[in-house]
Each structure stands twice: as structure tokens, then as C-alpha cells.
Design an enzyme around this catalytic site. Structure first.
Site, PDB file in Angstrom:
ATOM      1  N   ILE A   1       0.825  -1.210   0.000  1.00  0.00           N
ATOM      2  CA  ILE A   1       0.000   0.000   0.000  1.00  0.00           C
ATOM      3  C   ILE A   1       0.863   1.266   0.000  1.00  0.00           C
ATOM      4  CG2 ILE A   1      -0.254   0.370   2.509  1.00  0.00           C
ATOM      5  CD1 ILE A   1      -3.298   0.601   2.012  1.00  0.00           C
TER       6      ILE A   1
ATOM      7  N   HIS B   1       6.347 -12.087   5.680  1.00  0.00           N
ATOM      8  CA  HIS B   1       6.182 -11.713   4.270  1.00  0.00           C
ATOM      9  C   HIS B   1       7.538 -11.340   3.701  1.00  0.00           C
ATOM     10  CE1 HIS B   1       5.477  -8.302   6.963  1.00  0.00           C
ATOM     11  NE2 HIS B   1       6.123  -7.556   6.079  1.00  0.00           N
ATOM     12  N   LEU B   2       7.732 -11.677   2.434  1.00  0.00           N
ATOM     13  CA  LEU B   2       8.872 -11.188   1.667  1.00  0.00           C
ATOM     14  C   LEU B   2       8.443  -9.912   0.968  1.00  0.00           C
ATOM     15  CD1 LEU B   2      10.200 -14.359  -0.197  1.00  0.00           C
ATOM     16  CD2 LEU B   2      11.410 -13.049   1.573  1.00  0.00           C
ATOM     17  N   HIS B   3       9.299  -8.900   1.048  1.00  0.00           N
ATOM     18  CA  HIS B   3       9.131  -7.714   0.207  1.00  0.00           C
ATOM     19  C   HIS B   3       9.912  -7.973  -1.074  1.00  0.00           C
ATOM     20  CE1 HIS B   3       7.891  -4.756   3.460  1.00  0.00           C
ATOM     21  NE2 HIS B   3       8.424  -5.704   4.204  1.00  0.00           N
TER      22      HIS B   3
END
Ligand code: 5GP
Ligand code: ZN
Length: 113
Positions: free
Chosen positions: A30, A99-101
Site C-alpha cells: 500500500i 512476508h517477503l518484500h
């Protein structure tokens, strides 16, 4: 469980999905920090990478395979991309569902800030 990313996975909160299979979900961040900024997460709730045991090895590997596919599908594989997973406060983890960015589309700095 009151987890923002579980709610996104369950479609209770909308997100711009870019990839989904039976074990992982990926969507646009986001607040993107690069032209391409995609989050890749397991559908199974795991709070931090410290909570992932041996039994999650296949799932963690699958997250990286999903990242490979997403990088290729978004045309950033050849130029390059960065995969980041933050853990706990000093790294700046704000959502406690791993989470992977996937960051791409501009030159990256090293060391990271
Ligand atoms: P962390 O700081 O935990 O490594 O990363 C959390 C990421 O989730 C941040 O980059 C943040 O912008 C993103 N994020 C937080 N809330 C939402 C949301 O409601 N929707 C989407 N798409 N991304 C979010
Ligand atoms: Zn969760």
C-alpha cells in the site's frame, strides 16, 4: 486472530493481488518503496521468521519460488530485484505475519538504511 494479512488473504480487506496459489498470496504494498513493491506471504499464519520451524522449510522455499515467478512475470528478473524479510523491532517489522518484500524497478542502495 486479529491479523491484517490474514484478513487480506481471506479477502475481508481488499488488496491488489498479483499472484495466488494454494499456499501463498502476493499483493502490491500500500506504501510502495520502489516502482515494484510486492508482498509475498504464506496463507498459513506465522508471526515472525523466528516462529518458522523445520516443518516450514518447504513452505519458505515455496515463497522464494513464488518470488522468482513474480519477478519474471513483472519483467524485473533480468535487471534485478531485492527480497527482504524484516524480523522484529530493529528491522522495522510492523505486520506480524511473515512476508517477503519484492522490491524492484530502481537501483538499490547497499547497505540498506
Ligand atoms: P513490514 O514493515 O512488517 O516488513 O512490512 C509491512 C508492509 O505492509 C509495509 O511495507 C506496509 O506498507 C504494508 N502494509 C501495511 N498495511 C497494508 C495494507 O492494508 N495493505 C497493503 N497492501 N499493504 C499494507
Ligand atoms: Zn496472519
Amino acid at each position: 486472530m486479529d491479523c491484517l494479512f490474514c484478513k487480506i488473504i481471506n479477502k475481508q480487506i481488499p488488496a491488489k493481488s498479483v499472484y495466488e496459489d494454494e499456499r501463498v498470496f502476493a499483493f502490491n504494498d500500500i506504501n510502495p518503496q520502489a516502482p515494484v513493491h510486492i508482498l509475498i506471504l504464506p496463507k498459513k499464519h506465522i508471526s515472525t521468521i523466528l516462529d518458522a520451524g523445520q516443518e516450514e522449510n518447504e513452505l519458505i522455499g515455496h515463497m522464494f519460488q513464488a518470488a522468482n515467478k513474480i519477478a519474471r512475470d513483472n519483467g524485473v528478473a533480468e535487471k534485478g530485484f531485492r527480497l527482504v524479510m524484516n524480523c522484529n523491532r530493529d528491522a522495522g517489522q510492523t505486520v506480524f505475519h511473515i512476508h517477503l518484500h519484492l522490491l524492484a524497478g530502481r537501483g538499490m542502495h547497499w547497505p540498506p538504511g
